[in-house]
Every structure is written in C-alpha cells, then in structure tokens.
Design a protein around this motif. Structure first.
Motif, PDB file in Angstrom:
ATOM      1  N   ASP A  87       0.812  -1.221   0.000  1.00  0.00           N
ATOM      2  CA  ASP A  87       0.000   0.000   0.000  1.00  0.00           C
ATOM      3  C   ASP A  87       0.847   1.275   0.000  1.00  0.00           C
ATOM      4  N   LEU A  88       2.181   1.113   0.164  1.00  0.00           N
ATOM      5  CA  LEU A  88       3.062   2.291   0.144  1.00  0.00           C
ATOM      6  C   LEU A  88       3.507   2.638  -1.286  1.00  0.00           C
ATOM      7  N   ALA A  89       3.179   1.752  -2.241  1.00  0.00           N
ATOM      8  CA  ALA A  89       3.770   1.844  -3.586  1.00  0.00           C
ATOM      9  C   ALA A  89       3.605   3.222  -4.230  1.00  0.00           C
ATOM     10  N   ASP A  90       2.437   3.856  -4.056  1.00  0.00           N
ATOM     11  CA  ASP A  90       2.233   5.139  -4.755  1.00  0.00           C
ATOM     12  C   ASP A  90       2.330   6.345  -3.807  1.00  0.00           C
ATOM     13  N   CYS A  91       2.959   6.166  -2.658  1.00  0.00           N
ATOM     14  CA  CYS A  91       3.124   7.314  -1.744  1.00  0.00           C
ATOM     15  C   CYS A  91       4.254   8.229  -2.246  1.00  0.00           C
ATOM     16  N   ASP A  92       4.041   9.545  -2.083  1.00  0.00           N
ATOM     17  CA  ASP A  92       5.079  10.512  -2.492  1.00  0.00           C
ATOM     18  C   ASP A  92       6.164  10.605  -1.425  1.00  0.00           C
ATOM     19  N   LEU A  93       5.777  10.347  -0.188  1.00  0.00           N
ATOM     20  CA  LEU A  93       6.707  10.415   0.941  1.00  0.00           C
ATOM     21  C   LEU A  93       6.395   9.234   1.857  1.00  0.00           C
ATOM     22  N   VAL A  94       7.423   8.534   2.310  1.00  0.00           N
ATOM     23  CA  VAL A  94       7.220   7.460   3.286  1.00  0.00           C
ATOM     24  C   VAL A  94       8.060   7.788   4.519  1.00  0.00           C
ATOM     25  N   VAL A  95       7.396   7.907   5.665  1.00  0.00           N
ATOM     26  CA  VAL A  95       8.085   8.241   6.914  1.00  0.00           C
ATOM     27  C   VAL A  95       8.117   7.005   7.797  1.00  0.00           C
ATOM     28  N   GLU A  96       9.306   6.597   8.181  1.00  0.00           N
ATOM     29  CA  GLU A  96       9.455   5.421   9.053  1.00  0.00           C
ATOM     30  C   GLU A  96       9.483   5.868  10.511  1.00  0.00           C
ATOM     31  N   ALA A  97       8.640   5.230  11.339  1.00  0.00           N
ATOM     32  CA  ALA A  97       8.616   5.539  12.787  1.00  0.00           C
ATOM     33  C   ALA A  97       8.452   4.231  13.555  1.00  0.00           C
ATOM     34  N   ILE A  98       9.334   3.267  13.279  1.00  0.00           N
ATOM     35  CA  ILE A  98       9.270   1.971  13.973  1.00  0.00           C
ATOM     36  C   ILE A  98      10.331   1.942  15.076  1.00  0.00           C
ATOM     37  N   VAL A  99      10.472   0.782  15.690  1.00  0.00           N
ATOM     38  CA  VAL A  99      11.386   0.613  16.826  1.00  0.00           C
ATOM     39  C   VAL A  99      12.805   1.137  16.503  1.00  0.00           C
ATOM     40  N   GLU A 100      13.470   1.699  17.531  1.00  0.00           N
ATOM     41  CA  GLU A 100      14.807   2.297  17.342  1.00  0.00           C
ATOM     42  C   GLU A 100      15.863   1.191  17.283  1.00  0.00           C
ATOM     43  N   ASN A 101      15.879   0.479  16.141  1.00  0.00           N
ATOM     44  CA  ASN A 101      16.844  -0.605  15.931  1.00  0.00           C
ATOM     45  C   ASN A 101      17.322  -0.476  14.484  1.00  0.00           C
ATOM     46  N   LEU A 102      18.615  -0.217  14.315  1.00  0.00           N
ATOM     47  CA  LEU A 102      19.105   0.116  12.976  1.00  0.00           C
ATOM     48  C   LEU A 102      18.958  -1.034  11.992  1.00  0.00           C
ATOM     49  N   ASP A 103      19.208  -2.272  12.433  1.00  0.00           N
ATOM     50  CA  ASP A 103      19.097  -3.398  11.499  1.00  0.00           C
ATOM     51  C   ASP A 103      17.654  -3.564  11.009  1.00  0.00           C
ATOM     52  N   VAL A 104      16.705  -3.417  11.950  1.00  0.00           N
ATOM     53  CA  VAL A 104      15.286  -3.564  11.568  1.00  0.00           C
ATOM     54  C   VAL A 104      14.905  -2.426  10.613  1.00  0.00           C
ATOM     55  N   PRO A 118       9.659   5.496  -8.134  1.00  0.00           N
ATOM     56  CA  PRO A 118      11.053   5.929  -8.238  1.00  0.00           C
ATOM     57  C   PRO A 118      11.370   7.290  -7.596  1.00  0.00           C
ATOM     58  N   ASP A 119      10.424   8.246  -7.673  1.00  0.00           N
ATOM     59  CA  ASP A 119      10.754   9.573  -7.141  1.00  0.00           C
ATOM     60  C   ASP A 119      10.264   9.765  -5.697  1.00  0.00           C
ATOM     61  N   ALA A 120       9.797   8.695  -5.060  1.00  0.00           N
ATOM     62  CA  ALA A 120       9.320   8.832  -3.673  1.00  0.00           C
ATOM     63  C   ALA A 120      10.455   9.335  -2.775  1.00  0.00           C
ATOM     64  N   ILE A 121      10.065  10.091  -1.751  1.00  0.00           N
ATOM     65  CA  ILE A 121      11.046  10.541  -0.754  1.00  0.00           C
ATOM     66  C   ILE A 121      10.933   9.607   0.447  1.00  0.00           C
ATOM     67  N   PHE A 122      12.071   9.175   0.968  1.00  0.00           N
ATOM     68  CA  PHE A 122      12.101   8.304   2.139  1.00  0.00           C
ATOM     69  C   PHE A 122      12.596   9.119   3.336  1.00  0.00           C
ATOM     70  N   ALA A 123      11.913   8.954   4.464  1.00  0.00           N
ATOM     71  CA  ALA A 123      12.320   9.693   5.665  1.00  0.00           C
ATOM     72  C   ALA A 123      12.312   8.763   6.864  1.00  0.00           C
ATOM     73  N   SER A 124      13.224   9.014   7.791  1.00  0.00           N
ATOM     74  CA  SER A 124      13.198   8.298   9.066  1.00  0.00           C
ATOM     75  C   SER A 124      12.988   9.302  10.193  1.00  0.00           C
ATOM     76  N   GLU A 136      21.426   4.306   2.239  1.00  0.00           N
ATOM     77  CA  GLU A 136      22.202   3.267   1.536  1.00  0.00           C
ATOM     78  C   GLU A 136      21.386   1.984   1.443  1.00  0.00           C
ATOM     79  N   ALA A 137      20.751   1.609   2.577  1.00  0.00           N
ATOM     80  CA  ALA A 137      19.989   0.357   2.609  1.00  0.00           C
ATOM     81  C   ALA A 137      18.821   0.382   1.618  1.00  0.00           C
ATOM     82  N   SER A 138      18.261   1.563   1.390  1.00  0.00           N
ATOM     83  CA  SER A 138      17.111   1.666   0.470  1.00  0.00           C
ATOM     84  C   SER A 138      17.552   1.538  -0.989  1.00  0.00           C
ATOM     85  N   GLY A 139      18.848   1.739  -1.221  1.00  0.00           N
ATOM     86  CA  GLY A 139      19.347   1.726  -2.596  1.00  0.00           C
ATOM     87  C   GLY A 139      19.094   3.049  -3.306  1.00  0.00           C
ATOM     88  N   ARG A 140      18.515   4.041  -2.582  1.00  0.00           N
ATOM     89  CA  ARG A 140      18.221   5.352  -3.194  1.00  0.00           C
ATOM     90  C   ARG A 140      18.673   6.472  -2.246  1.00  0.00           C
TER      91      ARG A 140
END
Ligand code: CAA
Ligand code: NAD
Length: 297
Positions: A87-104, A118-124, A136-140
């Motif tokens: 369901d995130l496929a067509d989001c313009d911005l995706v904000v991650e707010a999950i547990v504070e664990n870098l590997d996860v 392709p042009d989505a913005i990723f945020a943590s 780096e992990a996102s590849g973008r």
C-alpha cells in the motif's frame, strides 16, 4: 508542494502523531503497522486527539462545533490503516517511525527501495541513527532525509529536517515544505548523532538518571528543580517516562557502541533495570512513575 500522499510506518507513540498531523494538513495517509493491535490503538489515539483539539478550538471560539467536528471527521477519513507494505507503492513520501533498531530499520528501507515509486522521498523519524545508513539500505540515498518530530507530535512545534551528503536538493526542500505543511517549524540539520535536540537532551536525561541512581535527590525533587528552576514543562525523569525507557535505552546503546570515547553517552543501570522489568514508561503504564493514559497517576 508535490507531496500529496504520505505513508507512515509504525503507529506507536510517534507514528500515530505523524499520521494525524499529515491528515490534518489535508494529505492522504497510509498508516502501516505489523501489529494489528498497535494499529487499532494508534487509530484510537488519533480519534481521541482530533476530538480533543476540535473541542479546544470550539472552547477558544476559533471554530463552530459543526465546523470543528466536520474537520476532525474528514481528517480521520483521510487515513487508511493497513498491514500491507504494497500500500506504500504510490506514496510521495514514506516516513518510518518503527522501533529504534538500525538493522530492523535498514531491512524496512531495503523493502521501500523495492516497492515504492522511483521519485518517492524516504524519511526516518529516528532519534539517534545515521540517516545515511538507511539511505544506503534503500538503494536510493539521494531520496533519503531525516524528519525528526517531537513527542507529542500533535503539540510540539519543531521538526528537524536532516540531509546527508547524498540527499538530492529537491528531496530536502520537499521534506522541509512537508514539515511546514503539517504545521511545524523546520530546522535543517546535518546527519550527526542526535542531530541538534537529542545531542543536547539525551545526555541531560542521562545525568538526571545518574543523579537518581546515586541518591543525590528524589525523582520528584529532580523534576521539580528543572520545572521551577529552568521553566521546563516537565522534569527529566518524567520526560524519560514520556519518551519511553526502551527508546531511551536503544538510543544510548547505539551511541555507546558507535562512540565509546564520548563521555556524554552513558547508560545508567537504573534505566537498564526498569526496561528489563518491562517498565517502559507512559506506554506501559509504569516507568519511574505510574501513568494513567497520558497523565501521571
Ligand atoms: N493531542 C491533543 N491534545 C493533547 C495531546 C494530544 N496528543 N496531548 C496533550 N493534549 C492536551 C491535554 O489533554 C491538555 O488539554 P486540557 O488543557 O484541556 O486539559 C493539554 O493538551 C495540555 O496537556 P497536559 O495537561 O497534559 O499538560 P501540559 O500543559 O504539561 O502539556 C506537553 C503537555 C505539551 C506534553 C508539555 O508537558 C511539554 O511540552 N512537555 C515536554 C515534551 C518534550 O520535551 N517533548 C520532547 C521529547 S524528546 C523527543 O521527542 C525526541 C526524541 O527523539 C526522544
Ligand atoms: P513505539 O514503540 O511507541 O512504536 C513503534 C511502533 O512500530 C510499534 O507500534 C510497532 O508495532 C511498530 N513496528 C515495529 N516494527 C515495524 C515494522 N517493521 N513495520 C511496521 N511497524 C512496525 O515507538 P516510538 O516512540 O513511536 O518511536 C518510533 C521511532 O521514533 C523510533 O525511531 C524513535 O527513536 C523515534 N522517536 C521517538 C520519540 C519518543 O519520544 N518516543 C521522539 C522522537 C523520535
């Protein structure tokens, strides 16, 4: 602003607030949770908060009851709760707010890289980890920013907007514009541990816990001292409960591992002990204090 549809991953203390302010700003929001119970709880908190803010606007004479209710209802209707990453496929911005664990977090960003447009913005919304590592992990890496909101998101005015050396100019300026659109005051930060606020605030909370551990003063007196001596809205022990003892511990564990020579980064034993007892603060009803919902019991 090009951002019209926002995905928020994690609907806990922070995520539910980010979902809410985005919906209040008129954006379409996808709220993704792995835990169905947490999603239900998060959506319930949003409904309660929207109703509270609506009744305050009416009390202050800013809106009529009908308008305030209609706005709260339409904000809530813009939120789609889901357990499906697709369901995130067509989001313009995706904000991650999950547990504070870098590997996860990194494994989640790798999935964003596979499924988002392709042009989505990723945020943590990370409190402490390097934004660049998630990019780096996102590849973008060019599409990656930090959007660090403050707790409670509905009331705190700041958002730290973090750029790495790789962040594209347009991704950064769009992220800042999003921060403004959701009613926050954005400040720009480099990708350093804790950005501005937490680099100052978390060591201060640590010192308060060490003081408590040594028995220098009671928790109530430490809190009262900072409230009435420095005008803080809540003292540091209450604030640790408010933030979450698990989150505070995760922040410190990451920093102590990565910056072992930084004396400001220490882990008080009392914090480890409370977390091992499952006393995580406001979110579990007990930390250093007992809590009844959002208020100290
Ligand atoms: N939605 C809607 N209304 C809310 C709300 C919410 N989420 N939370 C509180 N309110 C309302 C309350 O119901 C209350 O309404 P009434 O006046 O009608 O009773 C009103 O807001 C005021 O709340 P409180 O009575 O609980 O008390 P307060 O005046 O102390 O305000 C506070 C609460 C804004 C949280 C204030 O105590 C404060 O600013 N505390 C410091 C918070 C802080 O430092 N946050 C940063 C934490 S660090 C961080 O976030 C970064 C990180 O990475 C760890
Ligand atoms: P929280 O424990 O309240 O919520 C985290 C939520 O994420 C949980 O509901 C959990 O079910 C969900 N989750 C975990 N893994 C998931 C996944 N893979 N996909 C979807 N959902 C998942 O934590 P929080 O306090 O909201 O913190 C979230 C983030 O925000 C952390 O990075 C934290 O450091 C940061 N942060 C916290 C505060 C604070 O005061 N608590 C302030 C600013 C930033």
């Amino acid at each position: 602003m090009a951002i019209k549809k926002v995905g928020v991953v994690g609907c806990g203390l922070m995520g539910h607030g980010i979902v809410q302010v985005s919906a209040q700003a008129g954006l379409e929001v996808v709220a993704l949770e792995t835990d169905a119970g947490a999603l239900e709880k998060g959506l319930g908190r949003i409904r309660k908060s929207l109703d509270k803010l609506a009744s305050k606007a009416v009390e202050k004479g800013k809106k009529t009851a009908d308008v305030a209710k209609a706005e709260a209802d339409s904000a809530f209707a813009r939120i789609k709760g889901t357990g499906e990453l697709g369901d995130l496929a067509d989001c313009d911005l995706v904000v991650e707010a999950i547990v504070e664990n870098l590997d996860v977090k990194k494994s989640l960003f790798a999935k964003f890289g596979e499924i988002c447009k392709p042009d989505a913005i990723f945020a943590s919304n990370t409190s402490s980890f390097a934004i660049g590592a998630m990019g780096e992990a996102s590849g973008r890496p060019g599409r990656m920013v930090g959007l660090h909101f403050f707790n409670p998101v509905q009331l705190m005015r700041l958002v730290e907007v973090v750029r790495t050396d790789a962040t594209d100019d347009d991704a950064f300026s769009e992220a800042r514009a999003f921060g403004e659109a959701v009613g926050k005051v954005p400040v720009s930060c480099k990708d350093t541990p804790g950005f501005v606020v937490n680099r100052l605030l978390v060591p201060y909370m640590v010192q308060a816990l060490l003081m408590l551990e040594r028995g220098d003063a009671s928790k109530q007196d430490i809190d009262t001292a900072m409230q009435f001596g420095c005008g803080h809205p809540m003292g540091p022990i209450t604030l640790t409960d408010y933030v979450g003892l698990d989150t505070t511990l995760f922040i410190l564990e990451g920093w102590c591992e990565n910056y072992p020579n930084e004396p400001a980064f220490q882990i008080p034993e009392i914090l480890k002990r409370k977390v091992s007892e499952g006393k995580l603060g406001r979110k579990t009803g007990e930390g250093f204090y007992k809590w009844d919902g959002d208020k100290k019991a």
